[in-house]
Design a protein around this motif. Structure first.
Motif, mmCIF file in Angstrom:
data_model
loop_
_atom_site.group_PDB
_atom_site.id
_atom_site.type_symbol
_atom_site.label_atom_id
_atom_site.label_comp_id
_atom_site.label_asym_id
_atom_site.label_seq_id
_atom_site.Cartn_x
_atom_site.Cartn_y
_atom_site.Cartn_z
ATOM 1 N N LYS A 171 0.819 -1.213 0.000
ATOM 2 C CA LYS A 171 0.000 0.000 0.000
ATOM 3 C C LYS A 171 0.857 1.269 0.000
ATOM 4 O O LYS A 171 0.495 2.277 -0.622
ATOM 5 N N PHE A 199 -7.797 -1.639 -5.398
ATOM 6 C CA PHE A 199 -8.350 -1.563 -4.046
ATOM 7 C C PHE A 199 -9.497 -2.535 -3.799
ATOM 8 O O PHE A 199 -9.985 -2.632 -2.674
ATOM 9 N N SER A 201 -11.416 -6.097 -3.141
ATOM 10 C CA SER A 201 -11.035 -7.220 -2.285
ATOM 11 C C SER A 201 -10.479 -8.391 -3.092
ATOM 12 O O SER A 201 -9.728 -9.212 -2.556
ATOM 13 N N GLY A 205 -6.996 -5.016 -1.967
ATOM 14 C CA GLY A 205 -7.672 -4.219 -0.962
ATOM 15 C C GLY A 205 -8.833 -4.945 -0.303
ATOM 16 O O GLY A 205 -8.787 -6.149 -0.068
ATOM 17 N N SER A 206 -9.885 -4.193 -0.019
ATOM 18 C CA SER A 206 -11.058 -4.732 0.672
ATOM 19 C C SER A 206 -12.285 -3.954 0.223
ATOM 20 O O SER A 206 -12.172 -2.905 -0.429
ATOM 21 N N GLU A 209 -12.086 -0.450 1.603
ATOM 22 C CA GLU A 209 -11.075 0.393 0.951
ATOM 23 C C GLU A 209 -11.540 0.882 -0.414
ATOM 24 O O GLU A 209 -11.364 2.063 -0.749
ATOM 25 N N VAL A 210 -12.123 -0.005 -1.208
ATOM 26 C CA VAL A 210 -12.515 0.407 -2.547
ATOM 27 C C VAL A 210 -13.689 1.373 -2.490
ATOM 28 O O VAL A 210 -13.764 2.326 -3.281
ATOM 29 N N GLU A 212 -14.290 3.487 -0.046
ATOM 30 C CA GLU A 212 -13.738 4.765 0.416
ATOM 31 C C GLU A 212 -13.006 5.482 -0.725
ATOM 32 O O GLU A 212 -13.154 6.690 -0.914
ATOM 33 N N PHE A 213 -12.209 4.721 -1.479
ATOM 34 C CA PHE A 213 -11.490 5.306 -2.611
ATOM 35 C C PHE A 213 -12.459 5.912 -3.621
ATOM 36 O O PHE A 213 -12.275 7.047 -4.082
#
Length: 336
Positions: A171, A199, A201, A205-206, A209-210, A212-213
């Motif tokens: 990251k 991002f 999963s 990422g998860s 995370e994706v 939020e991005f």
């Protein structure tokens, strides 16, 4: 005996309009998401071995970075899958030209992913992974060279995101790369759509995370950048693609995601990635039974299927036709 009149004249006109817009089904282009005459001419030329049309195409894009990235990716895909004789001839004629270097680097990324194949990791061989990683490492060096040759162009860095995904960048390293991307073009859709995959999963990422991005990119972006479509794409990747969306398409949250994407698409005339957004919207609108709105999206991209969600499906063209038919008949038989 007289035959009863089943339809009013207005209904017949509506029927002809709806069916005439999309039926009979036309051949489907699996390489593009929507019509692009200039790109299609260049792709035809390079498949015939001529590189000058590709050079002219990128030169005409100028500093329209979204368009430049769009063209470079499609030319690179053709080099990786249709043959690269034209690219090697171009590089021989202009070895230090930024455009030739860029397309060559992007083609190496495409070749790497071709070597890996599209199957899940558990059924991908060690030999495939070895070739994949070797090509990505070489592509990383070539993209860095392309980035130095054209220090304002975000395209090499947008492609580097795909390298980061394939090589599993930590990251912190991805954060450094993303800072460089934003310094060149903070609202670049091509880079954001690639980073969204990183991002997810299923990659590095998860779900949190994706989402939020995507939400952060949408908040900060101007209308017409298509970045307001990212939260919908993130939801599709993390919920619908996993088969967890039963009963959720009509919820206020997902309806709001679709509505925000529709507003962004309405302001994005001329954006080279607009067809990609239209395909996802058409699919989601059908699932929400908003058939007339779905039909309007299908009408803009009919005949082209290189887009999510069809790209993910084994029988993508059949799925496209099925959803398109649902939009046509739904628009005819309902008021939505």
């Amino acid at each position: 005996m007289s035959i009863p009149i089943l339809y009013t004249s207005a209904a017949v006109v509506a029927l002809c309009f709806l069916l005439g817009s999309l039926i009979p089904p036309r051949p489907l282009n699996g390489r593009l998401a929507g019509p692009d005459p200039q790109l299609q001419l260049a792709l035809k030329a390079v498949r015939g071995g001529a590189w000058q049309p590709a050079a002219n195409l990128l030169e005409a894009a100028g500093t329209d970075w979204e368009l430049r990235t769009h063209y470079a990716r499609h030319l690179a895909y053709s080099a990786a899958y249709d043959g690269d004789g034209w690219l090697r001839a171009w590089q021989a004629a202009a070895p230090d030209h930024p455009d030739a270097v860029l397309v060559g680097a992007c083609a190496r990324v495409r070749r790497a992913w071709r070597l890996r194949g599209g199957r899940v990791a558990s059924v991908t061989s060690q030999q495939q992974f070895a070739g994949f990683h070797q090509e990505l490492a070489a592509a990383r060096e070539e993209l860095a060279h392309a980035a130095r040759l054209c220090p304002e162009d975000p395209t090499p860095l947008a492609e580097m995101v795909s390298v980061a995904l394939g090589l599993g960048f930590p990251k912190d390293d991805m954060g450094v790369l993303w800072t460089e991307v934003e310094a060149r073009s903070p609202h670049h859709f091509g880079a954001h759509s690639a980073a969204l995959q990183y991002f997810c999963s299923k990659w590095c990422g998860s779900g949190a995370e994706v989402q939020e991005f995507a939400a952060r990119a949408a908040r900060q972006a101007p209308r017409g950048s298509l970045l307001a479509t990212l939260p919908l794409l993130a939801w599709y990747e993390e919920v619908d693609l996993k088969g967890d969306a039963t009963g959720l398409f009509g919820t206020p949250h997902v309806v709001a995601l679709v509505d925000a994407a529709l507003e962004d698409v309405a302001a994005a005339e001329g954006h080279p990635n607009l067809p990609q957004a239209r395909h996802l919207l058409a699919y989601c609108l059908v699932r929400q039974r908003r058939y007339r709105a779905a039909l309007e999206q299908f009408r803009q991209v009919d005949g082209y299927v290189d887009a999510i969600p069809w790209r993910y499906r084994t029988w993508g063209k059949i799925s496209y036709r099925s959803h398109r038919s649902r939009a046509v008949w739904g628009a005819l038989l309902t008021r939505r």
